[in-house]
Design a protein around this motif. Structure first.
Motif, short mmCIF file in Angstrom:
data_model
loop_
_atom_site.label_atom_id
_atom_site.label_comp_id
_atom_site.label_asym_id
_atom_site.label_seq_id
_atom_site.Cartn_x
_atom_site.Cartn_y
_atom_site.Cartn_z
N MET A 32 -11.83 -20.22 26.91
CA MET A 32 -12.61 -21.30 27.58
C MET A 32 -13.36 -22.37 26.14
SD MET A 32 -12.66 -21.28 30.48
CE MET A 32 -13.71 -20.80 31.61
N GLY A 33 -12.90 -22.46 25.31
CA GLY A 33 -13.34 -23.92 24.30
C GLY A 33 -12.83 -25.18 25.00
N THR A 34 -13.39 -26.03 24.44
CA THR A 34 -12.99 -27.46 25.04
C THR A 34 -11.73 -28.01 25.61
OG1 THR A 34 -14.83 -27.79 23.45
CG2 THR A 34 -14.01 -29.89 25.52
N ALA A 35 -11.17 -27.75 24.76
CA ALA A 35 -9.51 -28.12 24.00
C ALA A 35 -8.98 -27.09 25.83
CB ALA A 35 -8.98 -27.67 23.69
N TYR A 39 -10.23 -25.54 28.21
CA TYR A 39 -11.32 -26.03 29.18
C TYR A 39 -10.46 -27.38 30.14
CZ TYR A 39 -14.83 -26.43 32.77
OH TYR A 39 -15.13 -26.16 34.04
N ARG A 61 -14.91 -17.90 23.17
CA ARG A 61 -15.39 -18.79 23.09
C ARG A 61 -13.95 -19.66 22.68
NH1 ARG A 61 -18.45 -20.43 26.68
NH2 ARG A 61 -20.15 -19.24 26.77
N CYS A 62 -13.76 -20.06 21.44
CA CYS A 62 -12.52 -21.27 21.53
C CYS A 62 -11.80 -20.69 20.15
CB CYS A 62 -13.18 -22.83 20.57
SG CYS A 62 -11.72 -23.27 19.59
N ILE A 63 -10.67 -20.11 19.98
CA ILE A 63 -9.97 -18.77 19.10
C ILE A 63 -9.27 -19.99 18.68
CG2 ILE A 63 -9.97 -17.14 20.83
CD1 ILE A 63 -7.08 -18.28 21.58
N GLY A 64 -10.06 -21.18 18.58
CA GLY A 64 -9.31 -22.06 16.76
C GLY A 64 -7.15 -22.11 17.40
N CYS A 90 -6.24 -24.68 19.54
CA CYS A 90 -6.62 -25.86 20.39
C CYS A 90 -5.22 -26.59 20.66
CB CYS A 90 -8.03 -27.20 20.02
SG CYS A 90 -9.01 -26.09 19.77
N GLY A 91 -4.59 -26.56 19.46
CA GLY A 91 -3.04 -27.21 19.46
C GLY A 91 -2.58 -26.79 21.06
#
Lengths: 165, 1033
Positions: A93-96, A98, A132-135, A137-138
């Motif tokens: 559910m990181g910004t990207a 989300y 949270r963000c798992i990195g 995002c791409g």
């Protein structure tokens, strides 16, 4: 009770093997200052979760107050005092993610698994969490099951991904 | 690797030579990306396939296959580069790999189909060096990423790895190193931007034998994945960086603190450290010097706050990761009570390159105050998601559009969140801002760690602020009250606002809380927690107010505020899922009546609406948006044919009050209709001989047949509306008289007058203006057109003019547009149908002057080519002339259709407030002008806008006028219509739209018959069933 466990050499207690392994890990880290968190990671990998018995065992072996061990466990989200599923599903559910539809994946998983966030399925197969963000995002929206990251997941793909487990 | 120790330069060079000699014996190399993104996309399978296929061809010894770190373009992974030609292959799988071996490696021909496809240029670009995503980058921290095997220390050494460390340890003093780093201008890349050299100096100056160097690899910002790419792609640059930094400050022990969510990074760095030890590059007496350095990995356990340096140190010490008071600062009293210097992964990754090539080399990049490059992670709604490294000072617009490829699905850019949950958003007005520490700070944002999340019109900024606050509230360590309680209270307010329970005073309270928390929180997490809220409030306050005052979420995200995204996007709030359910159930007339509750022109809108609903249709994430507009037309036509089954409208008894409406266009007639139904006497004054406004004369017959318009106007008249044709206010009747005779007035005269292009020759014979040309054609006044007609403009009027010209017999019609086709505001199917009819569109062309052939008649247009420059305030690239590119076009006529404006001859500027472009100043929600009792809406209040917006304004004005005249503002929409509750629970299968019938281009070119024939009943029902029913909760 922890004394008994520490000195246990018979095979009648359920988790002897695990406690032995944990004991070995603690020995490995002897001399390395501040290694409680690393020990807890290994202990959780071995035992599955960190209930009171394990906390007491570790506290005893590392000569730390139980309150300290307990407080560290309760601070970090990676540590769990309750049993976890065989597999852990983490929806990013990181910004990207989300922005790209992570919320819908969460709703769908709640329906499919019939559990809330943080819960474990009846059959003990899956624990469902938010990461949270798992990195990744791409590749949003992404979910992780154990160590495997699934990318660009849609609600439709979810069922086929889950069926692999 | 050999198990020998590297003690000096010669040893190092030997390793380099052996590696390079070995590499030389290969004819070609296939480098497969092993960055985290590609790993998740199964690059292991691709790597395996390459190896197996090469073995099958017996080429295993001649072709080298390696796995590198992140190449940067995560959106199209798995990727690979084949050298020496440097062909960049994307979206690979095992099958593609095998084909590449056969056709490219063996056959000698690169497989173009698998190479990178540039969406904006619409072509493949095979060589990586030609791709703009890569061309614009300067890689320093990422210099080895995507090039060397991440797992090979020898590969690192072959590119002069560890040479800088050797140099520092054997021939420079600690102070020498510090001075060089200071001169380079390197600043901390973790977010704060503190000068690294000064930090090293304070570490060096600190007293004591035991010092620590810590690398902060707890990259926790959502949207940041730069550090992990470095750790997983080039771990040795971090190790070497730490070696040099440790030497500079005099530390003997280093820790790398990596978050637990990065198991790949932990593994690869762990292996790298162990290899470094094997070569003697870590441990005792490195390079035979007196300097010893030990490096240990410490893993986090899922706490974002541990990215804060004091919390991080607590965590390394095995404690709860709670931030500590500063002073004492880490360089005074840090890890285990000793002086500690903490640096970010990217900062350290730069150090070996700086020491190798010199501070002057580094200082050539960047700005005056911020030297060097920055790694950014592009994520969110941008096309080219991935990792980039550019000189500091590159503009945000260039990063997002030149390198990032613009927004996905051609959506409109709205904002970019920079700096994660501590940062702020940059909007379209500031796209020309350079990405450097100072410029961003001036705009209320921060550089942060480098995460760039692009957001389009589909993102709600209030929801985004809520999202960040939710994250921060969860991650708050709980130690200090302002953060622990403050973030929770702010979240509560934001949650109320996004669920439709916002109250007066909420925004002021949010601001007050923000300032207090910023001032009193103990650590950076709390102090920056309010930033996203403050930034979105500063830039998007209107959105917050819309949520609170109108219960409206313009992005269609806050589900509690609307029925469905489509209904929300419709300015008239038509119950879209409702009428789709009715169509699916075969109840077409009920569907028509449901639509008519909100919009009295379904047949019109079903033909010409710009369909904001379809842009938000969630079905488009599966296959294609539902044909909401075409289905509206279907039911309207069906009802027209089956008039007996459609009821006539209920009208309340007259209430004795009267309203005058000026302009019988879409807006005026809608207002009239709703007012009449609640009992007002309504007179509509129309200056032309027919009613309908632009609907009657501005839209060609082949798009909107007069019969259809007449029918819908008849139904409005049936409700009791009185239309007075051929009555121009200001000429046939005085405005003052109207004011005296009626209780209220609604002005909806539209934008009737074409804007001139203001170049020489505009008044030559043969030059027309779009709206007038269409008017004349519709009124069947003769328009003489020659063989070749040029149309200037890119909106619907331009397309309408062009297609009308074809039907009037022009042999060649060319549309000249100053931007590219994808930037044309005209509706996409209109453009497609125009192209089918043989119309040519010339992009990036603007007229300079119209040339007089003889006797005042047009013969040529002088044009100039255009190119796209930097961004204007609306976020679009300026279209600028290419000097010296003028050329001439032979034409018989030109139709200028670039926009319209309104003129109000019957009212003076002294009596009523007007904007600088001639529209009325109206109050946002009530549509009241500055003149008592006078309201205005539609184009005359907004400038050229859409028909559905004008209709919505008419309806809103009816509510306002009723309230003004003492009513409750409740409209009479007739009896409620029951909507069936059946939803399709089956799995959604991808299925494109069911088609409606159109006339073929041949059938339609020489007549004005309606081009779209419409839906067959069965196709309409099937199409309606594609609706996902986002209204169901």
């Amino acid at each position: 009770m922890s004394d008994k466990l520490a000195d246990c050499t018979c095979c009648c207690c359920e988790n002897c093997k695990e406690f032995d392994e944990i004991s070995n890990i603690i020995d490995l880290y002897k001399g390395k200052e501040g290694s409680l968190i690393q020990v807890l990671h290994s202990a959780q990998n071995i035992y599955g979760h960190l209930p009171l018995e394990v906390q007491e065992f570790i506290a005893e072996k590392m000569d730390l107050p139980l309150s300290e061990v307990s407080s560290v466990i309760s601070f970090y989200s990676f540590f769990s005092t309750v049993p976890r599923g065989l597999h852990t599903i983490r929806v990013c559910m990181g910004t990207a993610c989300y922005v790209r539809g992570g919320k819908n994946l969460v709703e769908r998983l709640k329906e499919l698994l019939d559990i809330e966030i943080g819960g474990t399925t009846q059959d003990g197969k899956f624990t469902f969490e938010i990461a949270r963000c798992i990195g990744a995002c791409g590749l949003a929206p992404a979910i992780m099951i154990d160590d495997v990251v699934y990318k660009q997941v849609t609600e439709n793909k979810l069922e086929s991904i889950l069926s692999k487990y | 690797m050999n198990e020998i120790k590297i003690n000096n330069l010669s040893d190092l060079q030997k390793v380099k030579k052996i590696y390079n000699d070995n590499a030389k014996r290969y004819k070609m190399q296939i480098a497969v990306c092993g960055g985290a993104g590609c790993v998740s996309s199964n690059c292991a399978e691709v790597l395996q396939a390459f190896k197996e296929e090469l073995a099958a061809y017996n080429l295993g010894e001649q072709i080298q296959v390696i796995e590198t770190g992140c190449m940067g373009l995560c959106a199209v992974g798995p990727v690979a580069i084949v050298s020496p030609e440097r062909i960049f292959y994307t979206k690979l799988d095992a099958e593609a790999a095998k084909e590449i071996v056969a056709k490219h490696i063996v056959g000698g021909n690169p497989v173009i189909d698998y190479t990178y496809y540039d969406e904006t240029l619409n072509k493949h670009i095979p060589c990586v060096d030609d791709i703009s995503f890569f061309k614009e980058q300067v890689k320093i921290a990422l210099r080895n990423c995507g090039i060397i095997e991440h797992a090979s220390i020898d590969a690192y050494i072959s590119r002069d790895g560890y040479k800088a460390a050797l140099d520092c340890l054997t021939s420079k003093s600690s102070q020498d190193v510090i001075d060089e780093v200071k001169k380079s201008g390197l600043k901390g890349r973790g977010g704060a931007g503190f000068p690294t050299g000064i930090k090293f100096q304070s570490g060096y100056n600190a007293k004591g034998k035991d010092k620590y160097l810590v690398c902060n690899a707890d990259e926790g910002d959502p949207g940041a994945f730069m550090d992990r790419s470095i750790l997983e792609g080039d771990p040795h640059t971090v190790i070497e960086g730490m070696l040099i930094a440790g030497y500079a400050i005099g530390a003997k022990k280093g820790y790398v603190y990596i978050r637990a969510e990065y198991p790949i990074a932990v593994e690869r760095l762990g292996n790298a450290i162990s290899n470094a030890y094997k070569y003697g590059l870590l441990g005792e007496g490195i390079f035979g010097s007196e300097f010893s350095f030990d490096l240990e990995l410490r893993i986090g356990a899922g706490a974002f706050v541990c990215g804060e340096e004091t919390a991080l140190m607590q965590s390394i010490e095995g404690k709860r990761g709670e931030p500590q008071q500063k002073p004492p600062f880490p360089f005074q009293k840090g890890l285990f009570g000793k002086p500690t210097i903490i640096d970010n992964v990217e900062t350290l990754a730069n150090v070996p390159a700086i020491m190798l090539k010199g501070s002057a080399w580094h200082a050539q990049y960047g700005t005056e105050t911020s030297k060097g490059t920055k790694v950014f992670a592009l994520a969110g709604d941008v096309v080219n998601t991935g990792i980039i490294e550019v000189p500091i000072g590159t503009t945000i617009g260039d990063i997002l559009f030149k390198i990032g490829g613009g927004m996905r699905n051609k959506k409109k850019f709205k904002a970019v969140q920079i700096g994660g949950p501590s940062g702020g958003c940059i909007t379209q007005e500031n796209l020309n801002t350079p990405a450097d520490y100072e410029s961003l700070a001036k705009l209320g944002a921060i550089m942060g760690s480098g995460g760039f999340i692009a957001m389009t019109e589909d993102t709600c900024m209030v929801d985004t602020a809520r999202f960040f606050m939710d994250f921060i509230k969860d991650e708050s360590c709980g130690k200090c009250l302002p953060c622990r309680i403050g973030t929770k209270r702010m979240l509560e307010i934001l949650e109320r606002i996004t669920s439709g329970c916002g109250q007066e005073g909420d925004l002021e309270l949010l601001e007050e809380l923000s300032i207090t928390i910023k001032d009193t929180a103990m650590c950076g997490l709390g102090q920056t927690a309010p930033n996203p809220v403050l930034s979105t409030l500063a830039n998007f306050r209107k959105e917050y107010e819309e949520h609170i005052k109108q219960g409206y979420c313009r992005a269609g995200v806050c589900g509690d505020l609307f029925i469905s995204p489509c209904e929300n996007a419709c300015p008239a709030n038509i119950n879209v899922p409702g009428y789709l359910s009715l169509i699916a159930a075969g109840r077409f007339v009920d569907a028509y009546n449901l639509i008519r509750q909100e919009n009295p022109f379904p047949a019109i809108c079903g033909r010409i609406c710009t369909r904001p609903c379809e842009l938000k249709c969630r079905r488009s994430t599966v296959d294609e948006a539902v044909a909401i507009c075409d289905l509206k037309r279907f039911v309207a036509d069906y009802a027209f044919k089956n008039e007996k089954t459609s009821k006539s409208d209920i009208v309340f008894p007259k209430n004795g009050k009267s309203v005058a409406i000026i302009g019988a266009g879409a807006s005026g007639l809608t207002c009239a209709y709703y007012l009449a139904r609640i009992g007002y006497t309504v007179d509509v004054y129309e200056s032309h001989s027919i009613a309908g406004g632009v609907l009657a004369f501005g839209i060609p017959e082949y798009r909107l047949p007069k019969k259809v318009l007449e029918h819908e106007i008849e139904l409005i008249k049936d409700a009791g509306v009185n239309i007075l044709l051929n009555k121009e206010v200001g000429k046939d009747i005085d405005f003052k008289t109207l004011r005296m005779s009626y209780d209220s007035i609604y002005i909806a005269t539209g934008t009737q007058y074409p804007i001139k292009v203001n170049i020489p020759g505009e008044d030559l014979q043969g030059v027309y203006h779009g709206i007038n040309f269409l008017k004349d054609t519709n009124f069947e006044k003769p328009v003489a057109l020659g063989k070749t007609v040029a149309v200037i403009g890119g909106g619907n009027t331009a397309i309408d003019s062009a297609r009308t010209a074809v039907r009037l017999g022009a042999e060649k019609v060319i549309i000249l547009y100053r931007r590219t086709i994808d930037a044309m505001p005209a509706y996409i199917t209109e453009i497609d149908e125009a192209l089918e009819e043989g119309i040519e569109i010339m992009e990036l062309v603007a007229p300079v002057r119209f040339v007089d052939g003889s006797a005042g008649k047009l013969s040529k247009i002088e044009c100039v080519k255009m190119q796209l420059g930097d961004f204007d305030k609306s976020g679009r690239r300026r279209s600028i002339e290419v000097p010296g590119s003028n050329f001439f076009l032979d034409v018989d006529n030109v139709i200028i259709a670039i926009s319209q404006y309104s003129d109000l001859p019957f009212i003076s500027k002294d009596e009523i407030a007007l904007t600088s472009w001639g529209t009325f100043v109206v109050e946002d929600q009530t549509l009241a002008t500055t003149m008592e009792g006078v309201f205005a809406g539609g184009d005359v209040a907004r400038g050229p806008d859409t028909v559905i917006r004008a209709i919505a304004d008419g309806k809103a004005a009816a509510v306002s006028i009723d309230k003004y005249l003492g009513g409750k503002g409740k409209l009479n929409k007739g009896a409620a219509i029951s909507i069936p509750d059946t939803f399709d629970e089956d799995e959604v299968v991808s299925l494109k739209r069911f088609p409606q019938e159109l006339l073929s281009p041949e059938e339609r070119k020489d007549n004005f018959d309606e081009v779209v024939i419409g839906y067959h009943k069965l196709n309409a029902m099937a199409e309606a069933m594609r609706c996902l029913h986002c209204d169901r909760r």
